[in-house]
Design a protein around this motif. Structure first.
Motif, PDB file in Angstrom:
ATOM      1  N   PHE A 196      10.734   0.414   5.576  1.00 33.45           N
ATOM      2  CA  PHE A 196      12.121  -0.195   5.002  1.00 33.45           C
ATOM      3  C   PHE A 196      12.901  -0.820   6.201  1.00 33.45           C
ATOM      4  CE2 PHE A 196      11.244   3.524   2.466  1.00 33.45           C
ATOM      5  CZ  PHE A 196      11.184   2.928   1.252  1.00 33.45           C
ATOM      6  N   VAL A 197      12.378  -0.589   7.441  1.00 40.29           N
ATOM      7  CA  VAL A 197      12.977  -1.552   8.798  1.00 40.29           C
ATOM      8  C   VAL A 197      12.437  -2.781   8.664  1.00 40.29           C
ATOM      9  CG1 VAL A 197      12.879  -1.559  11.435  1.00 40.29           C
ATOM     10  CG2 VAL A 197      13.316   0.709  10.105  1.00 40.29           C
ATOM     11  N   PHE A 198      11.414  -2.836   8.097  1.00 33.57           N
ATOM     12  CA  PHE A 198      10.761  -4.152   8.245  1.00 33.57           C
ATOM     13  C   PHE A 198      10.802  -5.040   6.942  1.00 33.57           C
ATOM     14  CE2 PHE A 198       8.623  -1.805  11.774  1.00 33.57           C
ATOM     15  CZ  PHE A 198       9.008  -2.469  12.895  1.00 33.57           C
ATOM     16  N   PHE A 199      10.747  -4.075   5.820  1.00 32.56           N
ATOM     17  CA  PHE A 199      10.762  -4.773   4.413  1.00 32.56           C
ATOM     18  C   PHE A 199      11.750  -3.833   3.617  1.00 32.56           C
ATOM     19  CE2 PHE A 199       6.501  -4.967   6.394  1.00 32.56           C
ATOM     20  CZ  PHE A 199       6.157  -6.282   6.286  1.00 32.56           C
ATOM     21  N   PRO A 200      12.954  -4.266   3.664  1.00 34.47           N
ATOM     22  CA  PRO A 200      13.974  -3.499   2.924  1.00 34.47           C
ATOM     23  C   PRO A 200      13.844  -3.769   1.396  1.00 34.47           C
ATOM     24  CG  PRO A 200      15.075  -5.371   4.447  1.00 34.47           C
ATOM     25  CD  PRO A 200      13.558  -5.424   4.617  1.00 34.47           C
ATOM     26  N   GLU A 201      13.153  -4.650   1.010  1.00 35.33           N
ATOM     27  CA  GLU A 201      12.644  -4.609  -0.359  1.00 35.33           C
ATOM     28  C   GLU A 201      11.795  -3.717  -1.060  1.00 35.33           C
ATOM     29  OE1 GLU A 201      10.063  -7.508   1.621  1.00 35.33           O
ATOM     30  OE2 GLU A 201      12.277  -6.879   1.814  1.00 35.33           O
ATOM     31  N   TYR A 202      11.205  -3.144   0.018  1.00 32.44           N
ATOM     32  CA  TYR A 202       9.675  -2.347  -0.383  1.00 32.44           C
ATOM     33  C   TYR A 202      10.192  -1.356  -1.264  1.00 32.44           C
ATOM     34  CZ  TYR A 202       5.687   0.607   0.557  1.00 32.44           C
ATOM     35  OH  TYR A 202       4.482   1.406   0.424  1.00 32.44           O
ATOM     36  N   GLU A 203       9.845  -0.821  -2.365  1.00 35.21           N
ATOM     37  CA  GLU A 203      10.204   0.233  -3.319  1.00 35.21           C
ATOM     38  C   GLU A 203       8.974   0.726  -4.167  1.00 35.21           C
ATOM     39  OE1 GLU A 203      11.746  -2.180  -7.171  1.00 35.21           O
ATOM     40  OE2 GLU A 203      13.396  -1.313  -5.660  1.00 35.21           O
ATOM     41  N   PHE A 204       8.843   1.761  -4.541  1.00 33.97           N
ATOM     42  CA  PHE A 204       7.921   2.511  -5.442  1.00 33.97           C
ATOM     43  C   PHE A 204       8.669   3.808  -6.130  1.00 33.97           C
ATOM     44  CE2 PHE A 204       7.133   3.909  -1.203  1.00 33.97           C
ATOM     45  CZ  PHE A 204       6.760   5.353  -1.312  1.00 33.97           C
TER      46      PHE A 204
ATOM     47  N   ILE B  63      -0.091  -7.881  14.187  1.00 33.18           N
ATOM     48  CA  ILE B  63       0.405  -6.644  13.907  1.00 33.18           C
ATOM     49  C   ILE B  63       0.641  -6.776  12.374  1.00 33.18           C
ATOM     50  CG2 ILE B  63       1.979  -4.800  14.351  1.00 33.18           C
ATOM     51  CD1 ILE B  63       2.654  -6.221  16.759  1.00 33.18           C
ATOM     52  N   SER B  64      -0.089  -5.652  11.710  1.00 29.00           N
ATOM     53  CA  SER B  64       0.169  -5.556  10.310  1.00 29.00           C
ATOM     54  C   SER B  64       0.422  -4.039   9.929  1.00 29.00           C
ATOM     55  CB  SER B  64      -1.263  -5.891   9.371  1.00 29.00           C
ATOM     56  OG  SER B  64      -2.186  -5.182   9.791  1.00 29.00           O
ATOM     57  N   CYS B  65       0.848  -3.812   8.599  1.00 27.26           N
ATOM     58  CA  CYS B  65       1.052  -2.405   8.130  1.00 27.26           C
ATOM     59  C   CYS B  65       0.577  -2.338   6.767  1.00 27.26           C
ATOM     60  CB  CYS B  65       2.506  -2.075   8.105  1.00 27.26           C
ATOM     61  SG  CYS B  65       3.448  -3.000   6.935  1.00 27.26           S
ATOM     62  N   ASN B  66       0.307  -1.036   6.361  1.00 28.28           N
ATOM     63  CA  ASN B  66      -0.495  -0.819   5.305  1.00 28.28           C
ATOM     64  C   ASN B  66       0.710  -0.281   4.214  1.00 28.28           C
ATOM     65  OD1 ASN B  66      -1.900   0.174   2.820  1.00 28.28           O
ATOM     66  ND2 ASN B  66      -3.171   1.419   4.240  1.00 28.28           N
ATOM     67  N   LEU B  67       1.145  -1.369   3.339  1.00 27.51           N
ATOM     68  CA  LEU B  67       2.221  -1.215   2.369  1.00 27.51           C
ATOM     69  C   LEU B  67       1.620  -0.552   1.130  1.00 27.51           C
ATOM     70  CD1 LEU B  67       4.838  -4.177   2.727  1.00 27.51           C
ATOM     71  CD2 LEU B  67       4.876  -1.862   3.811  1.00 27.51           C
ATOM     72  N   LYS B  68       0.258  -0.671   0.851  1.00 23.56           N
ATOM     73  CA  LYS B  68      -0.523  -0.340  -0.484  1.00 23.56           C
ATOM     74  C   LYS B  68      -0.622   1.139  -0.222  1.00 23.56           C
ATOM     75  CE  LYS B  68      -2.977  -1.600  -3.708  1.00 23.56           C
ATOM     76  NZ  LYS B  68      -2.530  -2.154  -4.950  1.00 23.56           N
ATOM     77  N   ALA B  69      -0.815   1.853   0.701  1.00 23.22           N
ATOM     78  CA  ALA B  69      -0.831   3.366   0.965  1.00 23.22           C
ATOM     79  C   ALA B  69      -0.117   4.103   2.086  1.00 23.22           C
ATOM     80  CB  ALA B  69      -2.392   3.631   1.319  1.00 23.22           C
ATOM     81  N   PRO B  70       1.227   4.183   1.569  1.00 23.05           N
ATOM     82  CA  PRO B  70       2.097   4.884   2.230  1.00 23.05           C
ATOM     83  C   PRO B  70       2.081   6.308   2.423  1.00 23.05           C
ATOM     84  CG  PRO B  70       3.053   4.612  -0.010  1.00 23.05           C
ATOM     85  CD  PRO B  70       1.632   3.835   0.176  1.00 23.05           C
ATOM     86  N   ILE B  71       2.462   6.720   3.465  1.00 18.98           N
ATOM     87  CA  ILE B  71       2.399   8.195   3.885  1.00 18.98           C
ATOM     88  C   ILE B  71       3.899   8.927   3.576  1.00 18.98           C
ATOM     89  CG2 ILE B  71       2.626   9.914   5.605  1.00 18.98           C
ATOM     90  CD1 ILE B  71       0.474   7.884   7.080  1.00 18.98           C
TER      91      ILE B  71
ATOM     92  N   ASN C  94       0.407  -1.392  -7.083  1.00 20.03           N
ATOM     93  CA  ASN C  94       1.139  -2.433  -7.016  1.00 20.03           C
ATOM     94  C   ASN C  94       0.430  -3.592  -6.345  1.00 20.03           C
ATOM     95  OD1 ASN C  94       3.299  -4.439  -6.607  1.00 20.03           O
ATOM     96  ND2 ASN C  94       4.770  -2.980  -6.718  1.00 20.03           N
ATOM     97  N   ARG C  95      -0.044  -4.607  -6.952  1.00 19.79           N
ATOM     98  CA  ARG C  95      -0.730  -5.725  -6.307  1.00 19.79           C
ATOM     99  C   ARG C  95       0.022  -6.541  -5.267  1.00 19.79           C
ATOM    100  NH1 ARG C  95      -4.260  -8.148 -11.328  1.00 19.79           N
ATOM    101  NH2 ARG C  95      -5.254  -6.253 -11.787  1.00 19.79           N
ATOM    102  N   ALA C  96       1.370  -6.259  -5.533  1.00 25.78           N
ATOM    103  CA  ALA C  96       2.126  -7.076  -4.397  1.00 25.78           C
ATOM    104  C   ALA C  96       2.201  -6.610  -2.873  1.00 25.78           C
ATOM    105  CB  ALA C  96       3.649  -7.140  -4.931  1.00 25.78           C
TER     106      ALA C  96
ATOM    107  N   LYS D 259       0.016  -4.991   0.255  1.00 25.44           N
ATOM    108  CA  LYS D 259      -1.037  -5.039   0.584  1.00 25.44           C
ATOM    109  C   LYS D 259      -1.288  -4.008   1.823  1.00 25.44           C
ATOM    110  CE  LYS D 259      -0.368 -10.411   0.721  1.00 25.44           C
ATOM    111  NZ  LYS D 259      -0.200 -11.475   1.529  1.00 25.44           N
ATOM    112  N   THR D 260      -2.727  -3.966   2.035  1.00 27.09           N
ATOM    113  CA  THR D 260      -3.228  -3.107   3.027  1.00 27.09           C
ATOM    114  C   THR D 260      -2.820  -3.357   4.811  1.00 27.09           C
ATOM    115  OG1 THR D 260      -5.642  -3.615   3.040  1.00 27.09           O
ATOM    116  CG2 THR D 260      -4.606  -1.764   1.638  1.00 27.09           C
ATOM    117  N   GLN D 261      -2.813  -4.843   4.655  1.00 26.65           N
ATOM    118  CA  GLN D 261      -2.696  -5.600   5.929  1.00 26.65           C
ATOM    119  C   GLN D 261      -1.577  -6.464   5.772  1.00 26.65           C
ATOM    120  OE1 GLN D 261      -6.428  -7.023   7.616  1.00 26.65           O
ATOM    121  NE2 GLN D 261      -7.362  -5.080   7.229  1.00 26.65           N
ATOM    122  N   GLN D 262      -0.308  -6.024   5.434  1.00 23.63           N
ATOM    123  CA  GLN D 262       0.645  -7.013   5.427  1.00 23.63           C
ATOM    124  C   GLN D 262       1.196  -7.172   6.854  1.00 23.63           C
ATOM    125  OE1 GLN D 262       2.640  -8.009   2.582  1.00 23.63           O
ATOM    126  NE2 GLN D 262       3.593  -9.335   3.973  1.00 23.63           N
ATOM    127  N   PRO D 263       1.268  -8.585   7.041  1.00 24.71           N
ATOM    128  CA  PRO D 263       1.646  -8.939   8.371  1.00 24.71           C
ATOM    129  C   PRO D 263       3.034  -8.465   8.791  1.00 24.71           C
ATOM    130  CG  PRO D 263       0.613 -10.983   7.382  1.00 24.71           C
ATOM    131  CD  PRO D 263       0.792  -9.665   6.188  1.00 24.71           C
TER     132      PRO D 263
END
Length: 154
Positions: free
Chosen positions: A65-73, A105-113, A129-131, A133-137
């Motif tokens: 959420f620091v980098f992607f405040p719109e991230y939700e699930f 540098i990327s992060c895995n938004l597809k598989a959160p911990i 959620n297809r939006a 990615k496992t390698q989101q810049p």
């Protein structure tokens, strides 16, 4: 308890700092015990998830959420039960960061911990959620090598 690490040397931790994965990190099914190490830089959004069972394995992680405040699930009832979540404020969400170079540098938004902070139960799971990615810049613009990802606080 002393944990040997390749990156940080020997670190002393309390048993209540051990995070136990009830659904392991993908690709590391035989390793279930980790410890979360904070960066020495209090302003850094990065932390380290160090295996307590394999000294060679540590992940750089961050709050997405620091980098992607719109991230939700939605956390499915199965995960709430598995992690014994009783209060939503006990939930910590982290994503694994991959650093290939200072500007890649990327992060895995597809598989959160997900970590339940009240009992240190954790799980990594794949979102449907297809939006995501496992390698989101992570960086939207080129940065220098001043991130300081290798420093931590014992």
């Amino acid at each position: 308890m002393v944990v040997n690490t390749k990156r940080f040397g020997q670190i002393e931790i309390e048993n209540n700092q051990i995070i136990v994965f009830h659904s392991p990190i993908l690709g590391f099914g035989d390793l279930k015990k980790y410890v979360l190490l904070q960066s020495e830089d209090k302003e850094s959004p990065f932390e380290f998830l160090q295996s307590a069972e394999n000294e060679h394995l540590s992940f750089i992680v961050a709050d997405p959420f620091v980098f992607f405040p719109e991230y939700e699930f939605q956390l499915e009832p199965h995960w709430i039960e598995t992690l014994a979540v009783t209060d939503e404020s006990d939930i910590m969400v982290m994503v694994i960061i991959t650093v290939r170079s200072a500007d890649d540098i990327s992060c895995n938004l597809k598989a959160p911990i997900i970590i339940n902070k009240s009992n240190n139960r954790a799980a990594q799971f794949v979102l449907d959620n297809r939006a995501y990615k496992t390698q989101q810049p992570l960086l939207r613009e080129k940065k220098g090598a001043d991130i300081g990802a290798d420093s931590f606080k014992k």
